[in-house]
Design a protein around this motif. Structure first.
Motif, PDB file in Angstrom:
ATOM      1  N   CYS A 120       1.474  14.769  25.025  1.00 20.84           N
ATOM      2  CA  CYS A 120       1.442  16.183  25.393  1.00 20.84           C
ATOM      3  C   CYS A 120       2.352  16.962  24.456  1.00 20.84           C
ATOM      4  O   CYS A 120       3.566  16.729  24.433  1.00 20.84           O
ATOM      5  CB  CYS A 120       1.894  16.370  26.843  1.00 20.84           C
ATOM      6  N   ASP A 168      -3.241  19.519  33.315  1.00 22.58           N
ATOM      7  CA  ASP A 168      -4.359  18.625  33.583  1.00 22.58           C
ATOM      8  C   ASP A 168      -3.834  17.317  34.174  1.00 22.58           C
ATOM      9  O   ASP A 168      -2.701  17.264  34.664  1.00 22.58           O
ATOM     10  CB  ASP A 168      -5.199  18.403  32.320  1.00 22.58           C
ATOM     11  N   SER A 169      -4.633  16.260  34.116  1.00 22.70           N
ATOM     12  CA  SER A 169      -4.265  15.004  34.775  1.00 22.70           C
ATOM     13  C   SER A 169      -3.005  14.373  34.199  1.00 22.70           C
ATOM     14  O   SER A 169      -2.350  13.567  34.866  1.00 22.70           O
ATOM     15  CB  SER A 169      -5.432  14.017  34.686  1.00 22.70           C
ATOM     16  N   ARG A 170      -2.647  14.711  32.965  1.00 23.83           N
ATOM     17  CA  ARG A 170      -1.427  14.156  32.377  1.00 23.83           C
ATOM     18  C   ARG A 170      -0.176  14.569  33.144  1.00 23.83           C
ATOM     19  O   ARG A 170       0.812  13.844  33.182  1.00 23.83           O
ATOM     20  CB  ARG A 170      -1.299  14.614  30.919  1.00 23.83           C
ATOM     21  N   CYS A 171      -0.221  15.735  33.740  1.00 23.63           N
ATOM     22  CA  CYS A 171       0.965  16.266  34.415  1.00 23.63           C
ATOM     23  C   CYS A 171       1.389  15.404  35.605  1.00 23.63           C
ATOM     24  O   CYS A 171       2.573  15.342  35.944  1.00 23.63           O
ATOM     25  CB  CYS A 171       0.705  17.697  34.876  1.00 23.63           C
ATOM     26  N   ARG A 172       0.418  14.734  36.238  1.00 26.01           N
ATOM     27  CA  ARG A 172       0.751  13.906  37.399  1.00 26.01           C
ATOM     28  C   ARG A 172       1.610  12.707  37.012  1.00 26.01           C
ATOM     29  O   ARG A 172       2.349  12.184  37.838  1.00 26.01           O
ATOM     30  CB  ARG A 172      -0.530  13.427  38.082  1.00 26.01           C
ATOM     31  N   ARG A 173       1.508  12.277  35.761  1.00 26.31           N
ATOM     32  CA  ARG A 173       2.263  11.106  35.305  1.00 26.31           C
ATOM     33  C   ARG A 173       3.493  11.488  34.496  1.00 26.31           C
ATOM     34  O   ARG A 173       4.170  10.610  33.958  1.00 26.31           O
ATOM     35  CB  ARG A 173       1.361  10.199  34.456  1.00 26.31           C
ATOM     36  N   CYS A 174       3.778  12.778  34.388  1.00 25.22           N
ATOM     37  CA  CYS A 174       4.876  13.243  33.536  1.00 25.22           C
ATOM     38  C   CYS A 174       6.116  13.514  34.368  1.00 25.22           C
ATOM     39  O   CYS A 174       6.081  14.273  35.344  1.00 25.22           O
ATOM     40  CB  CYS A 174       4.455  14.512  32.792  1.00 25.22           C
ATOM     41  N   ARG A 194       1.284  24.184  36.346  1.00 24.47           N
ATOM     42  CA  ARG A 194       0.318  24.845  37.218  1.00 24.47           C
ATOM     43  C   ARG A 194       0.617  26.331  37.364  1.00 24.47           C
ATOM     44  O   ARG A 194      -0.283  27.156  37.495  1.00 24.47           O
ATOM     45  CB  ARG A 194       0.336  24.188  38.605  1.00 24.47           C
TER      46      ARG A 194
END
Length: 221
Positions: free
Chosen positions: A27, A180-186, A195
């Protein structure tokens, strides 16, 4: 393969760390927060990674059969302006050199870790003056190595990301959030506020005002 971006000589290149390549590949905003704002937040995954590297990053030179193993080896490539540390480098009796990057999480084919491992191979080629066509990623999650072929496509990706990180360092402009979906693992999602900021009118207006202010300051200087 893309040639190194040089301006008035190798000495003028802004140095790019190998770890920054992985962060940017995952990212660009995460990389920007770390490099430009010195911001980093730990979570369970990053703590596991830190503990793993404490076990493997003790500098040393060990032998096992026909393999000499180097730990925490500093590497660099002057032509590309790359610098970093390899977790493990194996030097085999037949002259083969294999960098092994250690990760606490699962291996993702084509993921950011492959960029970091390939960059290590490129640096080792420069230092040892021999081809390093392969790297490996050790995943602590599944306790196995995964082979990475350092082909022309991956080398080009390394150099493209090197240019992107160098541009980030020289412009000092924080990339936009992706949300996006990367944020959940960051681990940095809370401070990044993706968001809240991504794609909103308030965020776009704040960026416009910021750049207008920078332009006015430059014109007054």
């Amino acid at each position: 393969m893309t040639a190194p971006a040089t301006q008035s000589g190798e000495a003028d290149l802004v140095q790019v760390s190998l770890s920054a390549l992985e962060h940017y590949a995952y990212c660009p905003r995460q990389c920007g927060l770390i490099l430009l704002e010195d911001a980093f937040t730990d979570d369970a995954a990053t703590v596991r990674g830190t503990l793993l590297h404490q076990r493997v990053d003790t500098p040393g030179n060990r032998g096992r059969g026909d393999v000499r193993t180097l730990h925490a080896l500093p590497v660099w490539h002057d032509g590309y302006g790359l610098t970093g540390i390899c977790d493990t480098v194996e030097v085999h009796a037949d002259g083969r050199i294999l960098p092994v990057e250690h990760k606490s999480g699962r291996y993702h084919p084509g993921g950011p870790a492959e960029v970091q491992a390939a960059a290590q191979a490129i640096c080792l080629e420069e230092m040892f003056h021999r081809p390093v066509p392969e790297a490996a990623i050790y995943s602590a999650a599944d306790r196995r190595r995964h082979s990475v072929t350092v082909d022309d496509a991956l080398r080009s990706r390394v150099l493209e990301l090197t240019d992107a990180v160098r541009s980030l360092l020289t412009t000092d402009r924080l990339p936009s959030p992706v949300a996006d979906s990367r944020c959940r693992r960051c681990s940095m999602a809370t401070g990044c506020m993706p968001r809240l900021l991504a794609g909103t009118h308030r965020y776009r207006q704040a960026l416009t005002d910021l750049y207008l202010l920078d332009d006015l300051q430059d014109s007054d200087a």
